[in-house]
Design a protein around this motif. Structure first.
Motif, PDB file in Angstrom:
ATOM      1  N   THR A 162       0.841  -1.199   0.000  1.00  0.00           N
ATOM      2  CA  THR A 162       0.000   0.000   0.000  1.00  0.00           C
ATOM      3  C   THR A 162       0.875   1.247   0.000  1.00  0.00           C
ATOM      4  N   ILE A 163       0.314   2.323  -0.508  1.00  0.00           N
ATOM      5  CA  ILE A 163       1.041   3.589  -0.581  1.00  0.00           C
ATOM      6  C   ILE A 163       0.795   4.385   0.707  1.00  0.00           C
ATOM      7  N   LYS A 164       1.875   4.893   1.261  1.00  0.00           N
ATOM      8  CA  LYS A 164       1.788   5.611   2.526  1.00  0.00           C
ATOM      9  C   LYS A 164       0.835   6.805   2.417  1.00  0.00           C
ATOM     10  N   ASP A 165      -0.005   6.965   3.458  1.00  0.00           N
ATOM     11  CA  ASP A 165      -0.974   8.071   3.577  1.00  0.00           C
ATOM     12  C   ASP A 165      -2.079   8.024   2.522  1.00  0.00           C
ATOM     13  N   SER A 166      -2.230   6.882   1.851  1.00  0.00           N
ATOM     14  CA  SER A 166      -3.337   6.715   0.904  1.00  0.00           C
ATOM     15  C   SER A 166      -4.540   6.142   1.653  1.00  0.00           C
ATOM     16  N   PRO A 167      -5.735   6.124   1.040  1.00  0.00           N
ATOM     17  CA  PRO A 167      -6.912   5.547   1.719  1.00  0.00           C
ATOM     18  C   PRO A 167      -6.709   4.095   2.167  1.00  0.00           C
ATOM     19  N   ALA A 168      -5.900   3.340   1.439  1.00  0.00           N
ATOM     20  CA  ALA A 168      -5.696   1.926   1.782  1.00  0.00           C
ATOM     21  C   ALA A 168      -4.659   1.725   2.874  1.00  0.00           C
ATOM     22  N   TYR A 169      -3.856   2.769   3.148  1.00  0.00           N
ATOM     23  CA  TYR A 169      -2.758   2.640   4.113  1.00  0.00           C
ATOM     24  C   TYR A 169      -3.292   2.319   5.505  1.00  0.00           C
ATOM     25  N   ASN A 170      -2.759   1.279   6.121  1.00  0.00           N
ATOM     26  CA  ASN A 170      -3.172   0.794   7.449  1.00  0.00           C
ATOM     27  C   ASN A 170      -4.604   0.248   7.483  1.00  0.00           C
TER      28      ASN A 170
ATOM     29  N   ASN B 280     -13.798  10.712  -2.989  1.00  0.00           N
ATOM     30  CA  ASN B 280     -14.767  10.721  -1.877  1.00  0.00           C
ATOM     31  C   ASN B 280     -15.872   9.670  -2.034  1.00  0.00           C
ATOM     32  N   GLU B 281     -15.769   8.826  -3.054  1.00  0.00           N
ATOM     33  CA  GLU B 281     -16.730   7.739  -3.219  1.00  0.00           C
ATOM     34  C   GLU B 281     -16.390   6.605  -2.244  1.00  0.00           C
ATOM     35  N   GLU B 282     -17.407   6.053  -1.601  1.00  0.00           N
ATOM     36  CA  GLU B 282     -17.178   4.949  -0.681  1.00  0.00           C
ATOM     37  C   GLU B 282     -17.438   3.627  -1.405  1.00  0.00           C
ATOM     38  N   ILE B 283     -16.479   2.715  -1.297  1.00  0.00           N
ATOM     39  CA  ILE B 283     -16.631   1.400  -1.901  1.00  0.00           C
ATOM     40  C   ILE B 283     -16.439   0.333  -0.827  1.00  0.00           C
ATOM     41  N   THR B 284     -17.058  -0.826  -1.045  1.00  0.00           N
ATOM     42  CA  THR B 284     -16.920  -1.952  -0.112  1.00  0.00           C
ATOM     43  C   THR B 284     -16.185  -3.082  -0.815  1.00  0.00           C
ATOM     44  N   LEU B 285     -15.037  -3.439  -0.267  1.00  0.00           N
ATOM     45  CA  LEU B 285     -14.211  -4.497  -0.835  1.00  0.00           C
ATOM     46  C   LEU B 285     -14.475  -5.815  -0.122  1.00  0.00           C
ATOM     47  N   THR B 286     -14.617  -6.868  -0.887  1.00  0.00           N
ATOM     48  CA  THR B 286     -14.670  -8.221  -0.328  1.00  0.00           C
ATOM     49  C   THR B 286     -13.263  -8.797  -0.458  1.00  0.00           C
ATOM     50  N   VAL B 287     -12.681  -9.116   0.698  1.00  0.00           N
ATOM     51  CA  VAL B 287     -11.254  -9.448   0.749  1.00  0.00           C
ATOM     52  C   VAL B 287     -11.036 -10.788   1.453  1.00  0.00           C
ATOM     53  N   ILE B 288     -10.093 -11.565   0.901  1.00  0.00           N
ATOM     54  CA  ILE B 288      -9.627 -12.772   1.596  1.00  0.00           C
ATOM     55  C   ILE B 288      -8.384 -12.388   2.392  1.00  0.00           C
ATOM     56  N   ARG B 289      -8.466 -12.550   3.710  1.00  0.00           N
ATOM     57  CA  ARG B 289      -7.333 -12.245   4.581  1.00  0.00           C
ATOM     58  C   ARG B 289      -7.155 -13.401   5.554  1.00  0.00           C
TER      59      ARG B 289
ATOM     60  N   LYS C 237      -7.125 -16.504   4.997  1.00  0.00           N
ATOM     61  CA  LYS C 237      -8.064 -17.563   4.619  1.00  0.00           C
ATOM     62  C   LYS C 237      -9.501 -17.282   5.081  1.00  0.00           C
ATOM     63  N   LYS C 238      -9.774 -16.053   5.520  1.00  0.00           N
ATOM     64  CA  LYS C 238     -11.132 -15.656   5.906  1.00  0.00           C
ATOM     65  C   LYS C 238     -11.620 -14.550   4.977  1.00  0.00           C
ATOM     66  N   ILE C 239     -12.926 -14.577   4.668  1.00  0.00           N
ATOM     67  CA  ILE C 239     -13.518 -13.551   3.805  1.00  0.00           C
ATOM     68  C   ILE C 239     -14.096 -12.446   4.680  1.00  0.00           C
ATOM     69  N   ILE C 240     -13.667 -11.201   4.447  1.00  0.00           N
ATOM     70  CA  ILE C 240     -14.158 -10.048   5.208  1.00  0.00           C
ATOM     71  C   ILE C 240     -14.544  -8.944   4.240  1.00  0.00           C
ATOM     72  N   ASN C 241     -15.384  -8.022   4.709  1.00  0.00           N
ATOM     73  CA  ASN C 241     -15.763  -6.845   3.925  1.00  0.00           C
ATOM     74  C   ASN C 241     -15.138  -5.607   4.553  1.00  0.00           C
ATOM     75  N   ILE C 242     -14.547  -4.756   3.734  1.00  0.00           N
ATOM     76  CA  ILE C 242     -13.873  -3.541   4.207  1.00  0.00           C
ATOM     77  C   ILE C 242     -14.375  -2.354   3.391  1.00  0.00           C
ATOM     78  N   SER C 243     -14.846  -1.312   4.076  1.00  0.00           N
ATOM     79  CA  SER C 243     -15.303  -0.091   3.395  1.00  0.00           C
ATOM     80  C   SER C 243     -14.182   0.947   3.383  1.00  0.00           C
ATOM     81  N   ILE C 244     -14.001   1.591   2.240  1.00  0.00           N
ATOM     82  CA  ILE C 244     -12.949   2.594   2.072  1.00  0.00           C
ATOM     83  C   ILE C 244     -13.513   3.794   1.324  1.00  0.00           C
ATOM     84  N   ILE C 245     -13.166   4.997   1.799  1.00  0.00           N
ATOM     85  CA  ILE C 245     -13.522   6.222   1.081  1.00  0.00           C
ATOM     86  C   ILE C 245     -12.330   6.607   0.212  1.00  0.00           C
ATOM     87  N   LEU C 246     -12.540   6.685  -1.082  1.00  0.00           N
ATOM     88  CA  LEU C 246     -11.456   6.930  -2.025  1.00  0.00           C
ATOM     89  C   LEU C 246     -10.962   8.360  -1.963  1.00  0.00           C
ATOM     90  N   GLY C 247      -9.685   8.528  -2.242  1.00  0.00           N
ATOM     91  CA  GLY C 247      -9.114   9.852  -2.398  1.00  0.00           C
ATOM     92  C   GLY C 247      -9.095  10.242  -3.872  1.00  0.00           C
TER      93      GLY C 247
END
Length: 377
Positions: A213-221, A253-262, A264-274
Motif C-alpha cells: 500500500t502507498i503511505k498516507d493513501s486511503p488503503a494505508y493501514n 470521496n466515493e465509498e466502496i466496499t471491498l470483499t477481501v480474503i485475509r 483464509k477468511k472472507i471479510i468486507n472492508i469499506s474505504i472512502i477513495l481519495g
C-alpha cells in the motif's frame, strides 16, 4: 522496511560474513582453495575427464552447437547495444525521461528473491561454464581446472581453459568457445519459458492480490500486503483488468466496499477513495495490485513453487546471458568482438574494438541510473 533499509542490512551482513572469512582465511587456504577479498575459489581436476569425454565423444554436435553460439552471440551483441542505446536516449532526454530501470542489479534477497535467485544463478553458471568446457574440448583446447566460487554472495562455477592454447586456436574455434556459454543460457531460458507456460495452464485468475500500500493513501493501514480482493460493491472481481476497469470509473470521496480474503477468511472492508495524484477527478485507493492465481487441479503451493522457480531460471538465464554478450572485456561478448576485429584488421581492429567497448560502458552506465536511483530513493 524500505528497499534502502533492506539493502543496508544486506550489505552489513555481507561485510560481517567476509570479515569472518578473512580472519579464518589463513587456516583455510590450500593448494586447491583460494581466498581473496569477497571471493572464494575452489579448483579441482576431478571433473576434467568427464568434460573431456563428453566434449570429445560428441565432437560434431558441439561444433554445430558452437557455430549456433557464434550466430546467437553476435546477434545478441547487436541487440543489447541497440536496446541500451535506445534506453539511454529515453533516460537522458529532457521531455518525460524514463525512470523505470532497463537494467537491474542482481542481488539475491534484495532485487531478486533469495532462494529462487540462488537456485537460478547456480543453474545459470553451471550450464554456462559446462558449455564452454564441452566446446573447448571438442576444439582440442585443454582445460587446466574446473571449480566452484563464491563472489560476494553469488555462487558460481567455472571451467578454466588453457589460455595459451586458446589464443593459438583458429578464430572460429575461439568464437565457438566464447559464444557457447550464453547460447546455453538461452537454451535453458527457452526450456524454462515453455515449462512456465505449460504449468500456468493449471492456474486460473482468482482476485487481485495486494503487493503493498502507498503511505498516507486511503488503503494505508486499512488493507494489508497479501490481502486478495475478490469483490467490489458485491460485484465479483477475478482479474486485474476487471479491477482496473472498475477503479477507472470511480470518483474522489466515493465509498466502496471491498470483499477481501485475509488469512483464509472472507471479510468486507469499506474505504472512502481519495483523488488520484496524477488524474484529477479519478478515485484513488493507493495499492500495488497484482493478479492472484489459484490452481485448477489443487496443489497450489507446490505448483506455485515450481512455477516461480522456472520463472526465475528463465529471467536470469535470458537476462544474464544477454548481458554477457555486451562487448566489454572480460565478458564473452567483449572477447568475441576483440578477437574478430583483430583478426580482420591486425592494424586497426583492436583500436576499433576498444572504442566500441568505451561506448558500451557509457551506455551501460546511463542504463544503470534508474536502478541506482531506486536504491538511494
Amino acid at each position: 522496511m524500505g528497499l534502502l533499509g533492506t539493502l543496508t542490512y544486506a550489505i552489513l551482513g555481507i561485510l560481517i560474513f567476509w570479515a569472518l572469512i578473512s580472519i579464518l582465511g589463513t587456516s583455510m587456504r590450500s593448494e586447491s582453495l583460494e581466498i581473496a577479498p569477497f571471493q572464494i575459489i575452489w579448483r579441482t581436476k576431478k571433473f576434467i575427464n568427464f568434460i573431456d569425454r563428453i566434449g570429445r565423444k560428441y565432437q560434431r554436435f558441439w561444433k554445430i552447437y558452437g557455430d549456433l553460439g557464434i550466430i546467437t552471440g553476435f546477434g545478441g551483441m547487436i541487440f543489447v547495444l541497440y536496446y541500451f542505446a535506445k534506453q539511454a536516449y529515453n533516460i537522458i532526454r529532457p521531455i518525460k525521461p524514463v525512470t523505470m530501470p532497463s537494467v537491474q542489479l542482481v542481488i539475491p534477497g534484495v532485487t531478486i528473491p533469495l532462494v529462487y535467485g540462488l537456485i537460478a544463478l547456480a543453474i545459470l553458471v553451471i550450464v554456462h561454464e559446462l558449455s564452454h568446457g564441452f566446446v573447448a574440448r571438442s576444439e582440442d583446447i585443454p582445460l587446466k581446472s574446473v571449480g566452484l566460487l563464491l563472489f560476494i554472495i553469488i555462487p558460481g562455477a567455472f571451467v578454466e581453459p588453457d589460455e595459451d592454447q586458446l589464443k593459438k586456436a583458429p578464430l572460429r574455434s575461439r568464437l565457438r568457445v566464447f559464444g557457447a556459454g550464453s547460447f546455453a543460457n538461452f537454451v535453458v531460458a527457452l526450456i524454462s519459458l515453455l515449462l512456465v507456460n505449460g504449468i500456468a495452464l493449471a492456474f486460473e485468475p482468482h482476485g487481485v492480490e495486494i503487493a503493498g500500500t502507498i503511505k498516507d493513501s486511503p488503503a494505508y493501514n486499512v488493507l494489508q500486503k497479501g490481502d486478495v480482493i475478490i469483490g467490489i460493491n458485491g460485484m465479483k472481481i477475478e482479474t486485474l483488468e476487471e479491477f482496473m476497469e472498475f477503479m477507472n470509473k470511480t470518483r474522489p470521496n466515493e465509498e466502496i466496499t471491498l470483499t477481501v480474503i485475509r488469512n483464509k477468511k472472507i471479510i468486507n472492508i469499506s474505504i472512502i477513495l481519495g483523488e488520484h495524484p496524477e488524474r484529477a477527478g479519478k478515485g484513488f485507493i493507493g495499492i500495488y495490485p497484482t493478479q492472484h492465481w489459484i490452481s485448477k487441479i489443487g496443489f497450489d503451493k507446490p505448483l506455485t513453487i515450481v512455477l516461480t522457480t522456472f520463472y526465475w531460471i528463465y529471467v536470469l538465464n535470458f537476462g544474464v546471458g544477454l548481458m554477457n554478450l555486451l562487448p566489454v572485456i572480460p565478458l564473452d561478448g567483449g572477447r568475441m568482438l576483440i578477437d574478430t576485429l583483430t583478426e580482420l584488421s591486425p592494424k586497426f581492429g583492436k583500436a576499433i574494438g576498444y572504442s566500441i567497448m568505451l561506448i558500451s560502458l557509457l551506455l551501460l552506465g546511463i542504463n544503470l541510473i534508474p536502478a541506482i536511483r531506486g536504491f538511494v530513493g
